[in-house]
Design a protein around this motif. Sequence first.
Motif, PDB file in Angstrom:
ATOM      1  N   GLU A  71       0.835  -1.210   0.000  1.00  0.00           N
ATOM      2  CA  GLU A  71       0.000   0.000   0.000  1.00  0.00           C
ATOM      3  C   GLU A  71       0.864   1.252   0.000  1.00  0.00           C
ATOM      4  OE1 GLU A  71      -3.532   2.331   0.212  1.00  0.00           O
ATOM      5  OE2 GLU A  71      -3.275   0.186  -0.162  1.00  0.00           O
ATOM      6  N   ASP A 122       1.314   3.935  -3.201  1.00  0.00           N
ATOM      7  CA  ASP A 122       0.908   5.335  -3.062  1.00  0.00           C
ATOM      8  C   ASP A 122       2.088   6.281  -3.293  1.00  0.00           C
ATOM      9  OD1 ASP A 122      -1.636   4.489  -2.526  1.00  0.00           O
ATOM     10  OD2 ASP A 122      -1.523   4.806  -0.362  1.00  0.00           O
ATOM     11  N   HIS A 165     -10.840   2.578  -9.459  1.00  0.00           N
ATOM     12  CA  HIS A 165     -11.587   3.662  -8.805  1.00  0.00           C
ATOM     13  C   HIS A 165     -11.214   5.032  -9.358  1.00  0.00           C
ATOM     14  CE1 HIS A 165     -13.758   5.848  -5.721  1.00  0.00           C
ATOM     15  NE2 HIS A 165     -12.662   6.555  -5.490  1.00  0.00           N
ATOM     16  N   VAL A 166      -9.911   5.320  -9.438  1.00  0.00           N
ATOM     17  CA  VAL A 166      -9.450   6.655  -9.819  1.00  0.00           C
ATOM     18  C   VAL A 166      -9.583   6.886 -11.324  1.00  0.00           C
ATOM     19  CG1 VAL A 166      -7.484   8.227  -9.839  1.00  0.00           C
ATOM     20  CG2 VAL A 166      -7.873   6.751  -7.857  1.00  0.00           C
ATOM     21  N   TYR A 196     -15.944   1.957  -4.823  1.00  0.00           N
ATOM     22  CA  TYR A 196     -15.225   0.954  -4.056  1.00  0.00           C
ATOM     23  C   TYR A 196     -16.070  -0.293  -3.827  1.00  0.00           C
ATOM     24  CZ  TYR A 196     -11.629   4.443  -2.938  1.00  0.00           C
ATOM     25  OH  TYR A 196     -10.623   5.372  -3.007  1.00  0.00           O
ATOM     26  N   THR A 209      -2.451  -3.227  -5.322  1.00  0.00           N
ATOM     27  CA  THR A 209      -2.955  -1.926  -4.885  1.00  0.00           C
ATOM     28  C   THR A 209      -3.228  -1.039  -6.090  1.00  0.00           C
ATOM     29  OG1 THR A 209      -1.709  -2.067  -2.828  1.00  0.00           O
ATOM     30  CG2 THR A 209      -2.451   0.117  -3.494  1.00  0.00           C
ATOM     31  N   THR A 216      -7.556  -4.470  -1.028  1.00  0.00           N
ATOM     32  CA  THR A 216      -7.293  -3.042  -1.201  1.00  0.00           C
ATOM     33  C   THR A 216      -8.597  -2.276  -1.376  1.00  0.00           C
ATOM     34  OG1 THR A 216      -5.138  -3.463  -2.199  1.00  0.00           O
ATOM     35  CG2 THR A 216      -6.131  -1.312  -2.612  1.00  0.00           C
ATOM     36  N   ASP A 224      -6.724   0.645  -7.347  1.00  0.00           N
ATOM     37  CA  ASP A 224      -6.801   2.102  -7.435  1.00  0.00           C
ATOM     38  C   ASP A 224      -7.155   2.569  -8.843  1.00  0.00           C
ATOM     39  OD1 ASP A 224      -6.229   2.322  -4.778  1.00  0.00           O
ATOM     40  OD2 ASP A 224      -4.099   2.781  -5.054  1.00  0.00           O
ATOM     41  N   ASP A 235     -10.261   0.490   1.246  1.00  0.00           N
ATOM     42  CA  ASP A 235     -10.647   1.837   0.828  1.00  0.00           C
ATOM     43  C   ASP A 235     -12.146   2.069   1.028  1.00  0.00           C
ATOM     44  OD1 ASP A 235      -8.069   2.511   0.119  1.00  0.00           O
ATOM     45  OD2 ASP A 235      -8.303   1.915  -1.976  1.00  0.00           O
TER      46      ASP A 235
END
Length: 258
Positions: A34, A38, A94-95, A101, A87, A152, A91, A156
Amino acid sequence: MLRTSTHRRTGPQRVPNPTALFWITKGVSTAMGEAVSDFSIHVLPPVVAVLCGFVLFVVALIVQLTRRRYTPWAYWTAVGMVGVFGTMAADVMHVALGVPYAVSTLFYAVVLACVFLLWWRLEGTLSVHKVDTFGREAFYWAAVVATFAMGTALGDLAAVGLGLGYLTSIVVFAVVILVPAMGYRFAHWNAVFSFWFAYVVTRPLGASIADWFGKTPAEGGLGAGEGWTSLALVVLMASLVVAMYVRAPGRRMPVVEP
């Protein structure tokens, strides 16, 4: 409840047995994945970071799959890169794709269920003590990748989607992970079911811990910084792998049936 196969072992054990040191290292690897994910996305263009994560993940997995028996450095390098890329995979949904989520958590849960079903139908066992062929190890890693991505998204969802925050999420997942542990210890739950239950939950627990340390106070964290958190976790994980060699130098992993 999952059943285990009575198939004979056809080769040496290719993955570790779930000892106390295994679970500690697994937890650290989830937090490290994680934090490193990031941090890399913040210091590199996101597309470049994801591509680098994917390449390193593939290389680490190829190295692991070429081992003929469990080798700590190769196995845990692969786990670490699964943590990083898993991860990123969650991500990105979602992003980049705008998937909620809850939806991504459900999607990866379905993927994991499909992996387990196919693994069971073809091999007759989901036991980590019987990962002794290339085919079984391939299914094992497919399940591991799915658990990391699902965990993950679930972490979130709890911390951000449900607004629990990182510290509360840590408490929630710490309690949840006790369920399979207590079920196996006191209620005689199936060993294979208990293992994979706990394996899934280690991911959101470790990710929540990493986020709590690395995120800024405004985001609900302690503000240690993702870079320093990543470095500390990488060093800690490397130390745990070294400890595996110190504890059992030159010895093969024992064969233990669930």
